[in-house]
Design an enzyme around this catalytic site. Structure first.
Site: not given
Length: 330
Positions: A108-110, A128
C-alpha cells in the site's frame, strides 16, 4: 480456522494507520457477506509499533508466528519513512521470509519501496504515491513504475497508489477472491466506487519542476505560469525571447524533458484544477486558464486525468452536500 483466507499485514514504526485500517475494513466488511478473511498483524520484532499518528499499534507476533500454513495474502503497509530513509534490514528480511510462502504479495502506498528493497518488484510493473513515483523509479531502475495508476497487478504482486487507493486495491482483491457481486455489496456498504474513475493525476499537486538554469527558458516558463491564457505557441514564445523555435524546443527538451506545447498544456491544466477546486465554472475556467473553449479543456482533462472538468470540480471543490454551483458545466 480451516478454510479461512489468511491475510497478514506487515507493520513497522512510522507506518500510516489508514494504510492498514482502510484495507482491513474492506476485508471485515466482506466477511459480513460470507467471505472468511482472517487478519493478522506482524512486525519485524514482534513488538507493538508506533504509527504516524503517534498511536501504538499492537501486533500478533512476527513472520515466524501464527498458523503452520503460509498466508494467502501479505500486505506491506506504507509510511513516509520508507521514502525518506533506507528500508530497515529487518523489514526486508520479514518480507523475504514471506515471499515463498504467500500466494499474493501486496503493498500500500510507499510500501512499494519495501517490496522493491526486498527484490519482490524486480522486473515488474508497480506504482506508489504520485509524490514518490519518480524517486521509486530512480532508486530501483529495475522496477517499471506506473506513476498514474491507482493500483497495479503483475503476476500475483499488487501495488497501490497513496493511502485511499489501498482501499480500492483491497476491494479488487475481494472481487478476485469472491466475484463482483460480493465486491459490489462491500462497495455499497462502505459507500465507495467499485472502480474509481481516473488515475492519480487528478489528485496530484500543480507542476513541481525545478526552475530552469538558462535565463531565457526561465523567462519563458515564468511568463507561461503568470499568464497561461496568452498565445503560447512555440513560434510566439521564441519571438518573445529572440531565439529560433528550434533552439527553444531544444532548451525545453534538455532542461525540462518535454516540448513547449506539452509544458504549456500542463501549466494550463494545473491552473484549471486550482480554479475548479475553488468552485469556478467550467467555461470561465477554460477562458482564464487559456484553453480557449470548454470543449478543448474537456478533451485535455479526459485525456490527462480520465475525468471531465465538471467531474473534477464535483470531487474537489467541497466536501459539503451542495457540491455543484449552477453554471456553465459540461
Amino acid at each position: 480456522m480451516a478454510g479461512d483466507h489468511r491475510v497478514v499485514f506487515v507493520v513497522f514504526d512510522g507506518m500510516k494507520m489508514l494504510d492498514l485500517a482502510g484495507p482491513a475494513e474492506v476485508f471485515a466488511e466482506a466477511n459480513l457477506f460470507g467471505a472468511r478473511y482472517a487478519l493478522r498483524r506482524v512486525s519485524p520484532s514482534g513488538k507493538p509499533v508506533l504509527t504516524s499518528t503517534g498511536m501504538e499499534l499492537p501486533v500478533d507476533g512476527t513472520a515466524e508466528d501464527g498458523p503452520g500454513a503460509g498466508p494467502d495474502t501479505v500486505i506491506v503497509v506504507g509510511g513516509d519513512v520508507l521514502a525518506t530513509h533506507p528500508v530497515p534490514p529487518e523489514l526486508i528480511t520479514t518480507i523475504q521470509s514471506f515471499r515463498p510462502r504467500a500466494r499474493r504479495m501486496v503493498s500500500i502506498c510507499t510500501g512499494s519501496f519495501a517490496l522493491a528493497a526486498a527484490g519482490v518488484l524486480a522486473g515488474r510493473r508497480a506504482t506508489t504515491h504520485w509524490r514518490h513515483a519518480r524517486l521509486l523509479a530512480c532508486a530501483h531502475p529495475d522496477v517499471h513504475v506506473q506513476p498514474d495508476a491507482l493500483f497495479v497487478e503483475d503476476d500475483g504482486v499488487f501495488t497501490s497508489a497513496g493511502v485511499s487507493a489501498g482501499i480500492d486495491l483491497a476491494l479488487a482483491l475481494v472481487e478476485q477472491d469472491h466475484g463482483p457481486d460480493l465486491a459490489r455489496d462491500v462497495a455499497r456498504g462502505l459507500v465507495m466506487f467499485m472502480q474509481r474513475p481516473g488515475g492519480q493525476s487528478q489528485f496530484s499537486a500543480p507542476l513541481e519542476a525545478k526552475p530552469p538554469r538558462t535565463p531565457t527558458l526561465r523567462r519563458i516558463v515564468d511568463l507561461i505560469a503568470a499568464q497561461p491564457a496568452l498565445d503560447h505557441t512555440v513560434s510566439t514564445l521564441a519571438r518573445r525571447v529572440a531565439v529560433s523555435p528550434r533552439h527553444l524546443a531544444r532548451l525545453f527538451a534538455t532542461e525540462l524533458n518535454t516540448t513547449p506545447a506539452k509544458y504549456v498544456e500542463q501549466v494550463r491544466l494545473d491552473h484549471a484544477k486550482v480554479l475548479l477546486a475553488a468552485g469556478h465554472g467550467v467555461a470561465e475556467t477554460a477562458r482564464v486558464a487559456g484553453f480557449g473553449s470548454a470543449e478543448t479543456m474537456r478533451r485535455t482533462f479526459t485525456a490527462r486525468l480520465g475525468i471531465s472538468p465538471s467531474q473534477y470540480r464535483t470531487r474537489f471543490a467541497t466536501t459539503g452536500p451542495g457540491r455543484q454551483k449552477p453554471g456553465n458545466d459540461r
